[in-house]
Scaffold this active site. Structure first.
Site, PDB file in Angstrom:
ATOM      1  N   ASP A 213      46.699 -44.177  68.963  1.00 35.86           N
ATOM      2  CA  ASP A 213      45.360 -44.289  69.536  1.00 35.86           C
ATOM      3  C   ASP A 213      44.957 -42.967  70.189  1.00 35.86           C
ATOM      4  O   ASP A 213      45.752 -42.334  70.891  1.00 35.86           O
ATOM      5  CB  ASP A 213      45.359 -45.416  70.568  1.00 35.86           C
ATOM      6  N   GLU A 278      44.648 -41.788  65.041  1.00 31.35           N
ATOM      7  CA  GLU A 278      43.201 -41.916  65.213  1.00 31.35           C
ATOM      8  C   GLU A 278      42.727 -40.560  65.723  1.00 31.35           C
ATOM      9  O   GLU A 278      42.891 -40.241  66.902  1.00 31.35           O
ATOM     10  CB  GLU A 278      42.852 -43.014  66.212  1.00 31.35           C
TER      11      GLU A 278
END
Length: 540
Positions: A213, A278
Site C-alpha cells: 500500500d 501501489e
C-alpha cells in the site's frame, strides 16, 4: 486447472516466477462473502467461494487488509500486522484459506500497509508517552511552525492538513491520510527490522505475495520542506482535488523508496514471493524505477483506474507506460478506491462493452493484470442506502469521490442481500437484479462473466500473449491500437466507427472477440466500434 503459467523447459533452466502469465483478482474482504451471518465479509466466506474464481480462470487473489484494526479506514489502519481481526475470522481461517487456494492452483497475495499504522497500534501508544520514549522515532514528529500551526504545507489525501497536534507533548504527528493513521519514519532502523519480521512471518504462513500500500509514499523529505503549490485550494473542495493542488515533491516518490524495496526483495525473492506495489506516480520514467530488477516485481498503473471514457488519452497513456516498463505493470481498470469502470465508461451496455475491449488489450501488455471483484459481471457502483461509510465522504462536506459505491457487497444471487449475507451487511446498498449476479450470469451464456472467462481461457491457450516480445503495429487512427506477440495479434478499435487493420502477412483467425460484428479476411481485420480482437496467425 490450466493456469497459463510457464512450465519448466527441457533445458533445465529455472522456471519463471509464478506471476509471469498470471491474472489476479482483487477481493475486498469486507464485501466479498459473509459465512457467519454478521453482515461482514470474512476469510471463511472467501474460501467457500474460491471455486468460482477457479471456474473463472483466475490465478491469484489479492486480499485487502483483514488485520486487527479499529476500522477508521476500513482496515487500512492496522493495529497488529501479524493477526486476523475477529470480524474477519482467525489465523486458523487464514491457514485454511491458503490451503484451499493452493489446492486449486491459486496464489494468495496479502495487503501490506507500511506507510502508517493505526493510532491504536502499540508502537504509537508508546510514542505518545513522551519525546524520549524509545518508540517516538518510529513515527514522524515535528515542532510547530513559528505561528503554532503545522510544520509545513503538506495536506492529507483525505482532507485537511497532514499534521495533527499532540497537545501532551507539544509536537505534531504526520499523517498523509487520516489523523488516526500516523505515518511511520522509514529512516528508523527499528521500523525496517520490524517489517522484515512481518514479511518473514507471513511467508512462513504460506503467502505468495504482498501488495504494498502507498509504495511511493514511505520515505519523506528529511527536512520536511514545503511542497510547491500549483493551484489554489478552495473552501469545501473535494480532498482528492485539494491534494492535486500541490506538487508532491517532498512527501511522495522519494528516491530512497526503492532502497527499501531492494531490502524486501532480498527477503521475498528466494521464496518466490511477489512484491506488488501501489505506485501512484504519473511519470512513466519514475514509475519504471520501482519495477527495476531487484526492486518491486510489479506495480499497479493507477491512472487507468481513474479515467473516464477517453479512448485516445487511454491508448496514449497505456503505450507510453508499457514501453517504459514492458513487463513490470499490473494493468487495472478498477479497484476499491475509485468508481467502477463500467460506470466511468458510460454505464449500461456501452460501459460493459468498452471495459471488456480495454481488458482484452490489457491481457496482451505483459505484466500481471488484475480484475476487481464484480468487474467480470460488468457491475457499476452500487447505490448506497443510508449515510456514507467512507471517511473521504463522511468527513468532507465537499467530497465528490467517495468510495462506498465501489465497495458494496458482491452480488452472488437474487434475493435478500444478494447472497452476500443472511443479515443486513456492514454497508447497505440497493439490491442488484438477477442479471447482475453470479447466479444469473452463469446461467446466461451471453452474460459478461462468460466473456471474461473466455478471454482468460484464450490467454491461457496462447501464452505468446504474455510471453513473446511485443511489437506495436500500425493502427488506422488515434482511437485504435494493434500489436503482435509471436503468433498472436491484438487489435483494438475504441472508436465509434468501424476500423480496418492491416496485419502482418499470413492467415489470421479469431481467438476472442469482445463483441460481435467484426470480420477477419486473410491479413485484414474489419473491426466493429468499441471492440477488441485476439487473433492467431498461421505460419508465425
Amino acid at each position: 486447472m490450466t493456469t497459463g503459467r510457464p512450465q519448466p523447459s527441457d533445458s533445465g533452466r529455472r522456471e519463471a516466477p509464478w506471476w509471469e502469465g498470471a491474472v489476479g483478482y482483487q477481493i475486498y474482504v469486507r464485501s466479498f462473502a459473509d459465512s457467519t451471518g454478521d453482515g461482514m465479509g470474512d476469510l471463511r466466506g472467501i474460501a467457500e467461494r474460491l471455486d468460482y474464481l477457479y471456474w473463472l480462470g483466475i490465478d491469484a487473489v489479492w486480499l485487502t487488509p483483514f488485520y486487527p484494526s479499529p476500522g477508521h479506514d476500513h482496515g487500512y489502519d492496522v493495529a497488529d500486522y501479524c493477526d486476523v481481526a475477529p470480524r474477519h475470522g482467525s489465523l486458523a481461517d487464514f491457514d485454511r484459506l491458503v490451503e484451499r487456494a493452493h489446492g486449486l492452483g491459486l496464489k494468495v497475495v496479502v495487503d501490506l500497509v507500511p506507510n502508517h499504522t493505526s493510532i491504536e497500534h502499540e508502537w504509537f501508544a508508546e510514542a505518545r508517552r513522551g519525546r524520549r520514549n524509545p518508540f517516538r522515532d518510529r513515527y514522524l514528529w515535528a515542532d510547530p511552525a513559528p505561528d503554532g500551526g503545522p510544520p509545513n504545507n503538506w495536506v492529507s489525501h483525505f482532507g485537511g492538513p497532514a499534521w495533527t497536534l499532540d497537545e501532551a507533548t507539544g509536537q505534531y504527528w504526520c499523517h498523509l491520510f487520516l489523523p488516526e493513521q500516523p505515518d511511520l519514519n522509514w529512516r528508523n532502523e527499528q521500523v525496517r527490522e520490524s517489517f522484515d519480521e512481518v514479511l518473514r512471518w507471513w511467508i512462513e504462513r504460506g503467502v505468495d505475495g504482498f501488495r504494498v500500500d502507498v509504495a511511493h509514499g514511505l520515505m519523506k523529505d528529511a527536512r520536511l520542506r514545503d511542497n510547491p503549490q500549483i493551484a489554489p485550494v478552495g473552501a469545501g473542495m473535494d480532498p482528492f482535488d485539494a491534494f492535486d493542488c500541490f506538487e508532491h515533491r517532498h512527501d511522495m516518490d522519494q528516491p530512497a523508496n526503492t532502497d527499501l524495496f531492494r531490502r524486501w526483495h532480498r527477503i521475498c525473492g528466494p521464496h518466490e514471493v511477489m512484491l506488488l506495489g501501489e505506485v501512484n506516480v504519473p511519470w512513466p520514467d519514475r514509475m519504471s524505477q520501482y519495477v527495476a530488477a531487484g526492486v518491486l516485481d510489479r506495480a499497479f498503473f493507477l491512472p487507468t483506474a481513474w479515467l473516464g471514457w477517453a479512448p485516445e488519452d487511454l491508448l496514449q497513456m497505456v503505450r507510453t507506460m508499457h514501453d517504459a516498463a514492458p513487463q513490470g505493470i499490473s494493468w487495472v481498470q478498477s479497484n476499491h478506491d475509485r468508481s467502477r469502470v463500467a460506470g466511468r465508461y458510460g454505464g449500461g451496455e456501452a460501459g460493459v462493452r468498452r471495459a471488456l475491449a480495454v481488458t482484452a488489450l490489457f491481457m496482451a501488455l505483459g505484466g500481471t493484470p488484475f480484475l476487481y471483484q464484480g468487474e467480470e459481471l460488468g457491475l457499476c457502483d452500487g447505490v448506497l442506502l443510508g449515510d456514507p461509510h467512507d471517511p473521504v465522504a463522511a468527513r468532507n462536506r465537499g467530497a465528490r469521490n467517495g468510495r462506498d459505491g465501489c465497495r458494496t457487497p458482491m452480488p452472488w444471487a437474487a434475493g435478500d442481500q444478494n447472497g452476500f449475507s443472511s443479515r443486513r451487511p456492514w454497508i447497505e446498498a440497493a439490491p442488484r437484479p438477477l442479471a447482475h449476479t453470479v447466479q444469473g450470469q452463469r446461467a446466461d451464456l451471453a452474460a459478461p462473466v462468460h466473456c471474461y472467462r473466455s478471454l482468460l481461457a484464450a490467454r491461457r491457450r496462447h501464452p505468446d500473449l504474455w510471453q513473446a516480445p511485443l511489437k506495436w503495429l500500425d493502427a488506422p487512427g488515434p482511437a485504435t491500437a494493434a500489436l503482435q506477440r509471436g503468433s498472436v495479434a491484438v487489435v483494438a478499435n475504441l472508436g465509434r466507427r468501424r476500423a480496418e487493420f492491416e496485419l502482418p502477412p499470413g492467415r489470421w483467425t479469431e481467438a476472442f472477440a469482445s463483441t460481435t460484428g467484426s470480420e477477419v479476411r486473410g491479413h485484414r481485420a474489419d473491426v466493429g466500434p468499441e471492440c477488441a480482437l485476439v487473433l492467431v496467425g498461421s505460419g508465425h
